[in-house]
Write a protein that holds these residues in place. Structure first.
Motif, PDB file in Angstrom:
ATOM      1  N   LYS A 128      51.977  60.812  36.759  1.00  0.00           N
ATOM      2  CA  LYS A 128      52.377  61.866  37.906  1.00  0.00           C
ATOM      3  C   LYS A 128      52.610  60.525  39.125  1.00  0.00           C
ATOM      4  O   LYS A 128      53.440  60.918  39.791  1.00  0.00           O
ATOM      5  CB  LYS A 128      50.464  62.577  38.802  1.00  0.00           C
ATOM      6  CG  LYS A 128      51.480  64.151  37.385  1.00  0.00           C
ATOM      7  CD  LYS A 128      50.309  64.840  38.310  1.00  0.00           C
ATOM      8  CE  LYS A 128      48.763  64.270  38.428  1.00  0.00           C
ATOM      9  NZ  LYS A 128      47.717  64.843  38.987  1.00  0.00           N
ATOM     10  N   ALA A 129      52.782  59.367  38.914  1.00  0.00           N
ATOM     11  CA  ALA A 129      52.714  58.535  39.528  1.00  0.00           C
ATOM     12  C   ALA A 129      54.382  57.305  40.385  1.00  0.00           C
ATOM     13  O   ALA A 129      55.191  58.317  38.598  1.00  0.00           O
ATOM     14  CB  ALA A 129      51.506  57.371  39.615  1.00  0.00           C
ATOM     15  N   ASP A 130      54.161  57.787  41.129  1.00  0.00           N
ATOM     16  CA  ASP A 130      56.038  57.202  41.302  1.00  0.00           C
ATOM     17  C   ASP A 130      55.740  55.076  41.109  1.00  0.00           C
ATOM     18  O   ASP A 130      54.401  55.033  42.114  1.00  0.00           O
ATOM     19  CB  ASP A 130      56.848  57.721  42.453  1.00  0.00           C
ATOM     20  CG  ASP A 130      57.276  58.644  42.290  1.00  0.00           C
ATOM     21  OD1 ASP A 130      57.645  59.164  41.969  1.00  0.00           O
ATOM     22  OD2 ASP A 130      57.064  59.328  43.981  1.00  0.00           O
ATOM     23  N   ILE A 131      56.943  54.549  40.434  1.00  0.00           N
ATOM     24  CA  ILE A 131      57.131  53.288  40.685  1.00  0.00           C
ATOM     25  C   ILE A 131      57.204  52.647  42.288  1.00  0.00           C
ATOM     26  O   ILE A 131      58.392  53.664  42.688  1.00  0.00           O
ATOM     27  CB  ILE A 131      57.330  52.442  39.449  1.00  0.00           C
ATOM     28  CG1 ILE A 131      57.086  52.819  38.622  1.00  0.00           C
ATOM     29  CG2 ILE A 131      58.008  50.882  39.872  1.00  0.00           C
ATOM     30  CD1 ILE A 131      57.799  53.047  37.687  1.00  0.00           C
ATOM     31  N   ILE A 132      56.755  51.899  43.151  1.00  0.00           N
ATOM     32  CA  ILE A 132      56.757  51.129  44.322  1.00  0.00           C
ATOM     33  C   ILE A 132      57.132  49.894  44.008  1.00  0.00           C
ATOM     34  O   ILE A 132      58.118  49.526  44.908  1.00  0.00           O
ATOM     35  CB  ILE A 132      55.930  51.991  45.436  1.00  0.00           C
ATOM     36  CG1 ILE A 132      54.424  50.421  44.879  1.00  0.00           C
ATOM     37  CG2 ILE A 132      55.552  52.915  45.493  1.00  0.00           C
ATOM     38  CD1 ILE A 132      54.090  50.610  46.552  1.00  0.00           C
ATOM     39  N   ASN A 133      57.295  49.291  42.901  1.00  0.00           N
ATOM     40  CA  ASN A 133      57.397  47.688  42.831  1.00  0.00           C
ATOM     41  C   ASN A 133      57.563  47.279  41.129  1.00  0.00           C
ATOM     42  O   ASN A 133      56.370  47.914  40.657  1.00  0.00           O
ATOM     43  CB  ASN A 133      56.628  46.778  43.657  1.00  0.00           C
ATOM     44  CG  ASN A 133      57.228  45.495  44.135  1.00  0.00           C
ATOM     45  OD1 ASN A 133      58.468  45.261  43.111  1.00  0.00           O
ATOM     46  ND2 ASN A 133      57.191  45.261  45.059  1.00  0.00           N
ATOM     47  N   ILE A 134      58.617  46.412  40.964  1.00  0.00           N
ATOM     48  CA  ILE A 134      58.151  46.112  39.217  1.00  0.00           C
ATOM     49  C   ILE A 134      58.453  44.871  39.169  1.00  0.00           C
ATOM     50  O   ILE A 134      59.228  43.982  40.270  1.00  0.00           O
ATOM     51  CB  ILE A 134      59.093  46.504  38.369  1.00  0.00           C
ATOM     52  CG1 ILE A 134      59.520  48.268  38.029  1.00  0.00           C
ATOM     53  CG2 ILE A 134      59.335  46.094  36.908  1.00  0.00           C
ATOM     54  CD1 ILE A 134      60.965  48.615  37.769  1.00  0.00           C
TER      55      ILE A 134
ATOM     56  N   TYR B 215      55.036  43.246  35.190  1.00  0.00           N
ATOM     57  CA  TYR B 215      53.923  44.275  35.803  1.00  0.00           C
ATOM     58  C   TYR B 215      53.680  45.036  36.885  1.00  0.00           C
ATOM     59  O   TYR B 215      55.293  45.151  37.621  1.00  0.00           O
ATOM     60  CB  TYR B 215      52.654  43.875  36.463  1.00  0.00           C
ATOM     61  CG  TYR B 215      52.612  42.606  37.397  1.00  0.00           C
ATOM     62  CD1 TYR B 215      52.363  43.404  38.715  1.00  0.00           C
ATOM     63  CD2 TYR B 215      52.624  41.397  37.385  1.00  0.00           C
ATOM     64  CE1 TYR B 215      52.094  43.378  40.133  1.00  0.00           C
ATOM     65  CE2 TYR B 215      52.831  40.940  38.599  1.00  0.00           C
ATOM     66  CZ  TYR B 215      52.416  41.767  39.941  1.00  0.00           C
ATOM     67  OH  TYR B 215      52.853  41.240  40.715  1.00  0.00           O
ATOM     68  N   VAL B 216      54.205  46.672  36.925  1.00  0.00           N
ATOM     69  CA  VAL B 216      54.356  47.994  37.950  1.00  0.00           C
ATOM     70  C   VAL B 216      53.629  47.827  38.633  1.00  0.00           C
ATOM     71  O   VAL B 216      52.060  48.340  38.394  1.00  0.00           O
ATOM     72  CB  VAL B 216      54.653  48.835  36.879  1.00  0.00           C
ATOM     73  CG1 VAL B 216      55.470  49.696  37.512  1.00  0.00           C
ATOM     74  CG2 VAL B 216      56.038  48.485  35.901  1.00  0.00           C
ATOM     75  N   VAL B 217      53.603  48.710  39.775  1.00  0.00           N
ATOM     76  CA  VAL B 217      52.660  49.036  41.262  1.00  0.00           C
ATOM     77  C   VAL B 217      53.237  50.244  41.280  1.00  0.00           C
ATOM     78  O   VAL B 217      54.348  50.806  41.564  1.00  0.00           O
ATOM     79  CB  VAL B 217      52.630  48.249  41.812  1.00  0.00           C
ATOM     80  CG1 VAL B 217      52.046  48.358  43.509  1.00  0.00           C
ATOM     81  CG2 VAL B 217      52.706  46.725  42.017  1.00  0.00           C
TER      82      VAL B 217
END
Length: 866
Positions: free
Chosen positions: A361-367, A272-274
């Motif tokens: 438009k969102a950046d990923i901060i955690n995978i 999952y991705v945050v």
């Protein structure tokens, strides 16, 4: 403009994610109240004796320790190999939902959520529980039908659930692209919880009530003792336990192997991705409900001011941790993660971006890419294990967070009271057996993972890993002629097709391509003679000097005389129906017991446990795999079989419910005059290797009589018309035999003090609150399946248990539980099917008299009732 892949990958360019994670890096803190307390320090004390030793310190194991200790059990010990939440718990997405398509698993979800709502107040530990609700979205008409199908199974439960329209969905989740959305299935009270904080709160509660949580304390050896206790060894010392519970998560296979069991579990990589803060999310005045896009196969929820997105890839793309399957879990693995792999989930990312455009438009901060454990059918294994005394499991949780609270309570109640609080045979660890190979488990786990969001049809079949080694002797003969169903590893014909008929698997919420062929099979048995493969039955031989005494203790019915058969029920101490078996007394003190395919090891475990507790001198042998079974039924059944045997099959010589050893076409069989169709018939038990020869002989002998095959769908219609109850539907651990209409099989006046006898006497004295009734209803192209809501005067008053189309009266037919005051013949109620209430009426059962009853009435000058 950047494409979806490039847009999401841009957030990774300046970030590197370590393989080792820390719980705090993923914890949801939005909306939490109060100050979170630091983790509780490990205890230094040790115990040499324990009532229950729980192996595994994830949320499930800690929940069980909490519940047992709170309920008053002394000497509860939990052993964790490294630290609490290590394994799958710490990195879970933490989703909680009241929804489940299973009937009693709804209760597990309900109990979990109700516990989580009060846990912070009880323990003083912040749990980070958010309850913004959840919405499953439908973008196809068949999904809307599925929601209606699920709604009719909700009315008689405590959980809130509604179908909502597009306007309400947009109001609740304003960031959605509404172009394709037709409807939503909304569950208020759903949400998510911080798994780490939840586990720590449960641990605080467990310690508060006296449990010992010991870590690091890896279990190195488990040794069973002759008295049923266990020696549990760790580097810190050994401990004697009255029972052990394997709750070891993805280490559960390693624990099982210590005692010679190979639990069918597969470690799957789930990602999952945050995202970082999304302005549109931050601007919202209330938290978004959890979203489940079923066609896109992902879940999405708010995480602080961003979003958390978790997909389920197809079985072709998802990844099993194969090295763990082959070599076991690496000894030092605890709170590590796997390398992320966005390529594997990009089609789901793109689907989510289309549905929730702000994601673009969102950046990923955690995978997060961590291991979760899957069983072949995605459901956990919960309860005592057959073949090993006082060894329990709580393993295989693909959704451990929502199951933990309820399963802890369920197992605690079972352990303390000696029987399950309600029926959950779908979680029985004994649904798997020696046929469950690693290859099968991996194929099914991949399928189950990929099918996470597939449409859940009635009569659903899944085909990966089939056939297993557990095919009957007739599999190759019949496979090309019929649609096979899967029953505890076996392949069994559901329905047969003829040349020119549609032979494809076409699941539907409405009548589908099997409807007409099943009608033909029904007529075949009612008018001529049919043959059915019943080899999946569970079959046990029991003999020995205490065999009669044991069975008299186990069963509520009397023990049949030598050469005869009866239907008998094993009850729990509280008078619930644990099992239904056919008991045949073959020779003095020697019995053949028959149960349904899905109940084989479920029933055997109970028999073995009672044998050990009572010290009975008997020999119990499971002969399920060695013995094949053919059923021959219909008005010409005697005529066909008589051509093949010298044994006199006439009614006055071979009576109903008699059993004899004889030869059919020179093949030795145990013949029982019984048929689940209610028509004239025999069940022929024989060596599995003789199945083809026996089948061919019967089919050749029956050509003049127009003999043909029939399957389990037709048998179900026949048994319902005869008002035959089925275990798992009309009776189980949720029902007592009196309300189920089984009084004829329960002999309260027999001398033996059978299990449940005293409880039944009390139930009878108090009077029943509900009864099983038979209903007929006129529908259009949909029929009851079971578990639909029953309505009367605008309120839900009960539920169906099973149903079908009656080919004799050309209406739908169903069994249902209703309040006693609504159980009289002629009472009108309504049955909810696919969002519509159909008028129904309680009828005098059975709809069609059985063949033995018809014969008896004819002899007395009566008339047939058809």
């Amino acid at each position: 403009m950047l494409g979806p892949r490039a847009q999401w990958l841009r957030g990774l360019r300046s970030r590197r994610f370590p393989l080792r994670g820390s719980p705090s890096s993923l914890r949801s803190v939005s909306g939490t109240k109060g100050e979170e307390k630091p983790p509780l320090p490990p205890e230094t004390r040790w115990k040499d004796r324990a009532e229950t030793v729980i192996i595994g310190g994830g949320c499930v194991g800690v929940s069980l320790a909490y519940h047992l200790a709170k309920a008053g059990m002394k000497d509860v010990v939990l052993l964790e190999k490294s630290e609490l939440t290590a394994g799958s718990t710490w990195h879970a997405a933490g989703l909680t939902t009241y929804f489940h398509p299973g009937i009693n698993l709804k209760k597990i979800h309900y109990d979990s959520i109700k516990l989580y709502e009060k846990l912070e107040e009880e323990t003083g530990q912040v749990v980070g529980f958010h309850q913004p609700g959840s919405i499953r979205i439908a973008t196809t008409p068949v999904r809307v039908d599925e929601f209606k199908y699920q709604m009719t199974r909700t009315g008689w439960h405590a959980t809130e659930q509604y179908i909502i329209g597009p306007e309400k969905i947009q109001e609740m989740f304003p960031l959605l692209n509404m172009n394709k959305i037709l409807a939503g299935l909304y569950n208020p009270g759903d949400g998510h919880i911080d798994p780490y904080s939840l586990t720590m709160a449960l641990a605080a509660g467990a310690r508060k009530y006296g449990a010992l949580l010991k870590y690091p304390a890896p279990v190195t050896s488990l040794k069973p003792r002759s008295d049923g206790t266990w020696d549990v060894e760790t580097p810190q010392g050994s401990m004697r336990a009255n029972r052990i519970v394997n709750a070891a998560g993805f280490w559960a296979r390693e624990v099982g192997k210590m005692i010679g069991l190979d639990h069918p579990l597969i470690p799957v990589q789930h990602q999952y991705v945050v995202t970082s803060t999304i302005p549109e999310v931050k601007a919202l005045k209330r938290e978004l409900p959890v979203l489940r896009d079923l066609e896109g196969s992902y879940y999405l929820r708010q995480e602080r001011d961003g979003l958390l997105f978790g997909p389920y890839e197809s079985q072709e793309k998802m990844k099993v941790q194969d090295s763990w399957v082959t070599n076991g879990v690496p000894p030092g693995f605890g709170k590590e993660l796997f390398e992320s792999d966005l390529d594997r989930i990009m089609e789901h990312v793109e689907a989510a971006m289309e549905m929730v455009p702000v994601l673009k438009k969102a950046d990923i901060i955690n995978i997060v890419n961590g291991p979760i454990t899957y069983s072949p059918d995605i459901l956990p294994m919960v309860g005592p294990h057959q073949g090993v005394r006082n060894y329990w499991v709580a393993i295989g949780f693909g959704y451990g967070i929502i199951h933990a609270g309820g399963v802890g309570k369920y197992l605690s109640d079972w352990i303390l009271h000696g029987e399950p609080p309600f029926d959950l045979i779908e979680l029985d660890p004994n649904r798997y057996g020696k046929w469950t190979t690693t290859q099968y488990t991996e194929a099914k786990a991949k399928e189950s993972y990929g099918f996470n969001n597939i449409v859940g049809y009635p009569k659903e079949e899944r085909f990966a890993g089939r056939p297993t080694q557990r095919i009957s002797g007739l599999y190759k003969t019949l496979a090309s002629k019929c649609s096979m169903g899967f029953h505890a590893g076996w392949e069994q014909p559901h329905w047969f097709y003829r040349p020119g008929q549609d032979s494809q698997y076409r699941p539907s919420f409405h009548r589908t391509n099997w409807f007409e062929p099943v009608g033909s099979e029904y007529k075949q048995v009612m008018q001529k003679v049919g043959v059915i493969d019943l080899s999946p039955f569970g079959k046990f031989n029991i003999k020995g000097q205490d065999s009669i005494r044991l069975l008299d203790h186990l069963f509520a019915n009397v023990i049949p005389k030598v050469g005869f058969t009866n239907i008998s029920h094993m009850l729990t101490q509280n008078g619930r129906v644990y099992a239904e078996l056919t008991v045949s007394h073959q020779s003095p003190g020697e019995f053949l017991l028959i149960t349904g395919s899905g109940s084989e090891l479920h029933d055997l475990r109970w028999i073995e446990e009672e044998t050990a507790k009572g010290g009975y001198d008997v020999e119990i042998k499971n002969v399920t795999d060695e013995v094949g079974v053919l059923g021959v039924a219909g008005p010409y059944a005697r005529k066909v079989l008589q051509k093949l045997t010298s044994e006199d099959l006439n009614d006055d010589v071979f009576k109903f419910l008699q059993t004899k050893s004889l030869k059919v076409s020179n093949i030795p069989v145990t013949a029982i005059r019984i048929s689940y169709t209610g028509e004239l018939g025999w069940e022929l038990y024989h060596r599995r290797e003789d199945s083809v020869a026996l089948y061919d002989a019967i089919m050749n002998a029956g050509q003049e009589e127009g003999i043909d095959n029939f399957g389990t769908y037709a048998m179900n219609a026949l048994r319902l018309e005869k008002a035959f109850r089925a275990w798992g539907s009309e009776m189980n651990c949720d029902t007592n035999p009196l309300e189920a209409g089984l009084e004829y099989f329960v002999k309260l006046n027999k001398p033996a003090d059978f299990i449940g006898k005293q409880a039944l006497k009390q139930i009878k004295a108090k009077g029943l609150k509900r009864r099983l009734v038979c209903l007929t209803l006129a529908t259009d192209d949909v029929d009851p399946e079971g578990n639909e809501s029953i309505w009367c005067d605008g309120k839900v008053v009960g539920n169906t248990t099973s149903g079908c189309y009656s080919y004799s009266i050309q209406k739908s037919l169903a069994f249902a539980y209703v309040p006693v005051e609504l159980s009289k013949v002629g009472q009108q109620v309504e049955v909810e099917l696919l969002g519509k209430n159909y008028p129904a009426v309680v009828i005098q059962e059975p709809l069609v008299l059985t063949e033995p009853t018809r014969n008896r009435l004819q002899r007395k000058g009566g008339k047939n009732k058809i």
